[in-house]
Design a protein around this motif. Structure first.
Motif, mmCIF file in Angstrom:
data_model
loop_
_atom_site.group_PDB
_atom_site.id
_atom_site.type_symbol
_atom_site.label_atom_id
_atom_site.label_comp_id
_atom_site.label_asym_id
_atom_site.label_seq_id
_atom_site.Cartn_x
_atom_site.Cartn_y
_atom_site.Cartn_z
ATOM 1 N N GLN A 208 0.827 -1.215 0.000
ATOM 2 C CA GLN A 208 0.000 0.000 0.000
ATOM 3 C C GLN A 208 0.858 1.260 0.000
ATOM 4 O O GLN A 208 0.530 2.237 -0.670
ATOM 5 N N ILE A 209 1.953 1.228 0.722
ATOM 6 C CA ILE A 209 2.863 2.381 0.721
ATOM 7 C C ILE A 209 3.371 2.636 -0.700
ATOM 8 O O ILE A 209 3.340 3.770 -1.185
ATOM 9 N N ILE A 210 3.819 1.585 -1.375
ATOM 10 C CA ILE A 210 4.342 1.754 -2.740
ATOM 11 C C ILE A 210 3.224 2.164 -3.695
ATOM 12 O O ILE A 210 3.428 3.015 -4.572
ATOM 13 N N ALA A 211 2.044 1.590 -3.537
ATOM 14 C CA ALA A 211 0.907 1.975 -4.388
ATOM 15 C C ALA A 211 0.596 3.464 -4.225
ATOM 16 O O ALA A 211 0.294 4.158 -5.213
ATOM 17 N N THR A 212 0.695 3.964 -3.006
ATOM 18 C CA THR A 212 0.474 5.395 -2.765
ATOM 19 C C THR A 212 1.545 6.227 -3.461
ATOM 20 O O THR A 212 1.242 7.247 -4.081
ATOM 21 N N TYR A 213 2.799 5.782 -3.388
ATOM 22 C CA TYR A 213 3.866 6.508 -4.068
ATOM 23 C C TYR A 213 3.639 6.540 -5.579
ATOM 24 O O TYR A 213 3.860 7.569 -6.234
ATOM 25 N N LEU A 214 3.212 5.431 -6.146
ATOM 26 C CA LEU A 214 2.939 5.383 -7.588
ATOM 27 C C LEU A 214 1.791 6.314 -7.954
ATOM 28 O O LEU A 214 1.872 7.055 -8.951
ATOM 29 N N ALA A 215 0.724 6.300 -7.172
ATOM 30 C CA ALA A 215 -0.424 7.169 -7.442
ATOM 31 C C ALA A 215 -0.044 8.638 -7.300
ATOM 32 O O ALA A 215 -0.418 9.479 -8.136
ATOM 33 N N ASP A 216 0.712 8.957 -6.254
ATOM 34 C CA ASP A 216 1.156 10.340 -6.059
ATOM 35 C C ASP A 216 2.045 10.797 -7.219
ATOM 36 O O ASP A 216 1.926 11.934 -7.697
ATOM 37 N N ALA A 217 2.924 9.916 -7.671
ATOM 38 C CA ALA A 217 3.804 10.260 -8.788
ATOM 39 C C ALA A 217 2.989 10.467 -10.060
ATOM 40 O O ALA A 217 3.264 11.392 -10.837
ATOM 41 N N HIS A 218 1.987 9.639 -10.274
ATOM 42 C CA HIS A 218 1.138 9.797 -11.464
ATOM 43 C C HIS A 218 0.428 11.155 -11.422
ATOM 44 O O HIS A 218 0.389 11.876 -12.425
ATOM 45 N N ASP A 219 -0.126 11.510 -10.267
ATOM 46 C CA ASP A 219 -0.801 12.804 -10.137
ATOM 47 C C ASP A 219 0.176 13.953 -10.371
ATOM 48 O O ASP A 219 -0.151 14.938 -11.041
ATOM 49 N N ALA A 220 1.375 13.844 -9.820
ATOM 50 C CA ALA A 220 2.387 14.885 -9.995
ATOM 51 C C ALA A 220 2.815 14.991 -11.461
ATOM 52 O O ALA A 220 3.009 16.093 -11.980
#
Length: 190
Positions: A148-160
């Motif tokens: 979940q931590i990595i999934a959040t990082y991926l989602a945040d990076a996509h938004d950025a």
């Protein structure tokens, strides 16, 4: 020629802005959790694994989701420059930090690309984080939290990435696969 220079300059600035977001410090609760569950209480080690994970997630997203093939190269260059100036990294150890990031980038990329029966992507990503943090045989709930931590990082990076480089502006009445060859999507900044 001047217009091309301005566009390239803007793209380089977008890459630097995107990388600044990748350099954000990890959530202290995640650092504590990773230190307690994988890094044998070593908070510094846990923090660095999370920093590497966020940065790797950003490069992966730039490679995978960018509208322009050059974006990943610009992001990688901006991240390399930022790493060379990172005040958290001793100047004598910057080459080591770059090698460590590359090892994690390769492992996370592999975890995303591999399709194995009975193993979800989040589980594979969580296993990478926990392995580098020092836990070789995690329990299911540890894999879930790390994933979940990595999934959040991926989602945040996509938004950025979308914020900094824009969204595709495709015709609403035509599916992307039906666009004529040579048609390119217009980019709109979000």
């Amino acid at each position: 020629m001047l217009d091309r220079w301005r566009v390239e300059r803007a793209r380089r600035e977008s890459a630097r802005a995107f990388v600044r977001q990748l350099l954000a410090e990890p959530d202290p609760a995640d650092v504590t959790w990773l230190a307690d569950h994988a890094a044998k209480g070593d908070v510094d080690h846990a923090a660095w694994e999370l920093r590497y994970a966020r940065r790797a997630a950003g490069v992966i997203v730039a490679r995978r989701d960018a509208l322009d093939d050059r974006t990943a190269s610009l992001v990688s260059g901006a991240l390399s420059s930022a790493t060379q100036r990172d005040p958290l990294i001793d100047s004598a150890k910057r080459h080591v930090a770059a090698r460590q990031l590359n090892a994690r980038l390769a492992a996370y990329s592999d975890a995303i690309s591999k399709r194995t029966a009975g193993s979800a992507t989040g589980e594979r990503l969580g296993r990478v984080l926990l392995f580098f943090a020092g836990l070789a045989t995690p329990r299911e709930e540890q894999l879930a939290r790390a994933g979940q931590i990595i999934a959040t990082y991926l989602a945040d990076a996509h938004d950025a990435l979308r914020r900094e480089f824009g969204d595709a502006d495709l015709p609403r009445d035509i599916r992307p696969s039906q666009l004529p060859l040579g048609h390119s999507a217009k980019h709109t900044r979000g």
